[in-house]
Design a protein around this motif. Sequence first.
Motif, mmCIF file in Angstrom:
data_model
loop_
_atom_site.group_PDB
_atom_site.id
_atom_site.type_symbol
_atom_site.label_atom_id
_atom_site.label_comp_id
_atom_site.label_asym_id
_atom_site.label_seq_id
_atom_site.Cartn_x
_atom_site.Cartn_y
_atom_site.Cartn_z
ATOM 1 N N ILE A 1 -3.456 6.423 4.940
ATOM 2 C CA ILE A 1 -4.426 5.387 4.546
ATOM 3 C C ILE A 1 -5.704 5.570 5.368
ATOM 4 O O ILE A 1 -5.829 5.025 6.477
ATOM 5 C CB ILE A 1 -3.841 3.976 4.759
ATOM 6 N N TYR B 1 -2.827 0.414 -4.128
ATOM 7 C CA TYR B 1 -3.141 -0.697 -3.242
ATOM 8 C C TYR B 1 -2.953 -1.974 -4.065
ATOM 9 O O TYR B 1 -3.698 -2.209 -5.024
ATOM 10 C CB TYR B 1 -4.580 -0.620 -2.745
ATOM 11 N N ILE C 1 0.859 -1.189 0.000
ATOM 12 C CA ILE C 1 0.000 0.000 0.000
ATOM 13 C C ILE C 1 0.895 1.239 0.000
ATOM 14 O O ILE C 1 1.771 1.387 0.846
ATOM 15 C CB ILE C 1 -0.937 0.039 1.216
#
Length: 277
Positions: free
Chosen positions: A122, A212, A117
């Motif tokens: 996030i 991602y 990621i």
Amino acid sequence: MLRRMRRWLELLSLGGLAVAGFAVGIAEQLGLLDKVAPKGVTTLTLIMVSGVVVVLLIELTPLRALEDIRDRLAGLDIDTIAASLRRSRYGGVVEVHKRFPDDEFAAHVAKAKQVTILNTWIPNLQRLEKELEAAIVDRRAEVRIMLLHPNSMLVGLREAALGRSDGAGNPFVSTGIAECLEILSRLHRRLAKRQGNLKVRVFNSQASVSVYRADGRYLVSMFLHGQLAVNSPQFQIEGTHDTVLGEQIQRELDTLWDIGRDVDLADWNRSIDMIRF
């Protein structure tokens, strides 16, 4: 129109031959054909058979055409053609989502051996926390997380682009990064012997996209003004090295990973303070 007329003529011909067959059979039983001609049955039967053959010959042409199409299709590798088009024409893009599909990505993580990621921070990390933990503990998956350094000058630029704060006058982005590091620190403590499978780095560079990745599947978005990357359109890309975009995105991930510095999740606050670029 002509095809319909031809179909009706064929049906009438076959119907006429069928009626004639019944009529011949009845006439033969009544002995009428023997009175007309001793070989009448044989002659009429041959005529009927010839008529059927003619109709069938007419039908053979479209049947041959259908068989030719079937043979051509059988010789095609549809999956290979689709993969080739995906690589060359669409660059690996298989779908575009209006926003980040949390449930779909979580399902991919649940099967993945490699998860990466890359984001400024996030926002949906809590939704993915259980899946990431299961991936590491159950399948020994390698999970890599890349975040912007919370003290980077780029935090202010992203803050200005979003035009938001955390409500207390604090930088919204740096607060989000700190929350992510805290979540990852808790996850790190729960992993015990698998702690080495979770690697976190911070970078001090302008990331071009958010990514991602779960194995060979990527969800890629852009850093638009006024909205988070997870709320922006997501390009689903498949193929790490065999698609144009997949290869390019993986190169970006590798570049940011090399630029980044490791975060010691046992004490992330102290680790962040000690990192110098």
